[in-house]
Design an enzyme around this catalytic site. Structure first.
Site, short mmCIF file in Angstrom:
data_model
loop_
_atom_site.label_atom_id
_atom_site.label_comp_id
_atom_site.label_asym_id
_atom_site.label_seq_id
_atom_site.Cartn_x
_atom_site.Cartn_y
_atom_site.Cartn_z
N ASN A 190 8.26 12.48 -0.93
CA ASN A 190 9.06 11.94 0.18
C ASN A 190 9.50 10.53 -0.19
O ASN A 190 8.69 9.74 -0.69
CB ASN A 190 8.22 11.89 1.46
CG ASN A 190 7.91 13.27 2.00
OD1 ASN A 190 8.75 14.16 1.95
ND2 ASN A 190 6.70 13.46 2.51
N ASP A 228 -5.50 15.15 0.62
CA ASP A 228 -4.84 14.47 1.73
C ASP A 228 -5.77 14.42 2.94
O ASP A 228 -6.43 15.41 3.26
CB ASP A 228 -3.52 15.18 2.08
CG ASP A 228 -2.61 14.32 2.93
OD1 ASP A 228 -1.56 13.89 2.42
OD2 ASP A 228 -2.95 14.08 4.12
N ILE A 229 -5.80 13.28 3.62
CA ILE A 229 -6.70 13.10 4.76
C ILE A 229 -6.28 13.95 5.95
O ILE A 229 -7.09 14.24 6.83
CB ILE A 229 -6.76 11.59 5.14
CG1 ILE A 229 -8.04 11.27 5.88
CG2 ILE A 229 -5.53 11.16 5.93
CD1 ILE A 229 -8.30 9.76 6.02
N HIS A 262 3.59 9.25 -4.55
CA HIS A 262 2.58 10.32 -4.51
C HIS A 262 3.30 11.65 -4.47
O HIS A 262 4.28 11.82 -3.74
CB HIS A 262 1.65 10.17 -3.30
CG HIS A 262 2.36 9.93 -2.00
ND1 HIS A 262 2.86 8.68 -1.66
CD2 HIS A 262 2.68 10.75 -0.98
CE1 HIS A 262 3.44 8.76 -0.47
NE2 HIS A 262 3.36 10.01 -0.04
N LEU A 263 2.80 12.57 -5.26
CA LEU A 263 3.35 13.93 -5.29
C LEU A 263 2.43 14.80 -4.44
O LEU A 263 1.24 14.94 -4.74
CB LEU A 263 3.40 14.44 -6.73
CG LEU A 263 3.95 15.85 -6.93
CD1 LEU A 263 5.35 16.01 -6.34
CD2 LEU A 263 3.98 16.19 -8.42
N HIS A 264 2.98 15.33 -3.35
CA HIS A 264 2.23 16.26 -2.52
C HIS A 264 2.17 17.61 -3.23
O HIS A 264 3.22 18.15 -3.63
CB HIS A 264 2.92 16.50 -1.18
CG HIS A 264 2.97 15.33 -0.25
ND1 HIS A 264 2.08 15.15 0.78
CD2 HIS A 264 3.83 14.27 -0.19
CE1 HIS A 264 2.39 14.05 1.45
NE2 HIS A 264 3.45 13.49 0.87
N GLY A 283 10.50 10.69 5.64
CA GLY A 283 9.19 10.53 6.27
C GLY A 283 8.14 9.89 5.38
O GLY A 283 6.94 10.08 5.60
N GLN A 284 8.57 9.12 4.38
CA GLN A 284 7.57 8.44 3.54
C GLN A 284 6.84 7.39 4.39
O GLN A 284 7.47 6.57 5.07
CB GLN A 284 8.25 7.75 2.34
CG GLN A 284 7.23 7.13 1.39
CD GLN A 284 7.85 6.49 0.15
OE1 GLN A 284 9.08 6.42 0.02
NE2 GLN A 284 7.01 6.04 -0.76
P1 5GP Z 1 4.09 10.46 2.92
O1 5GP Z 1 4.36 10.70 4.38
O2 5GP Z 1 4.19 8.98 2.57
O3 5GP Z 1 4.86 11.32 1.98
O4 5GP Z 1 2.58 10.91 2.69
C1 5GP Z 1 1.48 10.08 2.86
C2 5GP Z 1 0.29 11.00 2.94
O5 5GP Z 1 -0.88 10.21 2.79
C3 5GP Z 1 0.16 11.74 4.27
O6 5GP Z 1 0.16 13.13 4.04
C4 5GP Z 1 -1.16 11.24 4.84
O7 5GP Z 1 -1.90 12.23 5.50
C5 5GP Z 1 -1.88 10.73 3.59
N1 5GP Z 1 -2.80 9.65 3.85
C6 5GP Z 1 -2.57 8.54 4.62
N2 5GP Z 1 -3.64 7.74 4.59
C7 5GP Z 1 -4.57 8.34 3.81
C8 5GP Z 1 -5.89 7.99 3.40
O8 5GP Z 1 -6.44 6.94 3.76
N3 5GP Z 1 -6.55 8.87 2.59
C9 5GP Z 1 -5.98 10.03 2.18
N4 5GP Z 1 -6.72 10.82 1.40
N5 5GP Z 1 -4.73 10.39 2.53
C10 5GP Z 1 -4.04 9.56 3.34
#
Ligand code: 5GP
Ligand code: ZN
Length: 113
Positions: free
Chosen positions: A86, A29-30, A99-101, A92-93
């Site tokens: 999410n 994750d970034i 994607h599975l964190h 908070g998606q």
């Molecule tokens: P969500 O909030 O949709 O469950 O999670 C999206 C995740 O994607 C966040 O934790 C965010 O930091 C990550 N993310 C967003 N943009 C990028 C990216 O360009 N590269 C990577 N590696 N992660 C990203």
């Protein structure tokens, strides 16, 4: 126009790749929220859990088992880790490609915020 994670799958956007096979990709994750914060995704574009179909059952199983395998590789299996999908606004998606964190390497609170 592809979504962000489809662009990572296609190598149009760089990512720190942790695992890849013909159906899955995992990358760091970034904006990591724990010492280990990996996102495990299907290469197939599915916007959210709400869009999963019966034919995706095997893919989802592979996704979850891959997260467990990465946790094992990172040495956090026994100590514990958290896996999160999410879905939509209240959760908070922000990226609408499943994607599975995988979060671990520190203790966590429950309930989540
Ligand atoms: P969500 O909030 O949709 O469950 O999670 C999206 C995740 O994607 C966040 O934790 C965010 O930091 C990550 N993310 C967003 N943009 C990028 C990216 O360009 N590269 C990577 N590696 N992660 C990203
Ligand atoms: Zn996508």
């Amino acid at each position: 126009m592809s979504c962000l994670f489809c662009r990572i799958v296609d190598r149009e956007i760089p990512a720190s790749i942790v695992y890849e096979d013909d159906r899955l990709l995992a990358f760091t994750d970034i904006n990591p929220q724990a010492p280990t914060h990996v996102l495990v995704i299907p290469k197939k574009h599915v916007p959210s859990l709400n869009d999963l179909q019966p034919e995706d059952d095997r893919l989802v199983g592979e996704l979850v088992r891959r997260a467990a395998a990465i946790a094992h590789e990172r040495g956090i299996s026994a100590g514990g880790y958290r896996t999160v999908f999410n879905t939509n606004l209240d959760a908070g998606q922000t990226v609408f490609h499943i994607h599975l964190h995988l979060l671990g390497g520190r203790s966590m609170q429950w309930p989540p915020g």
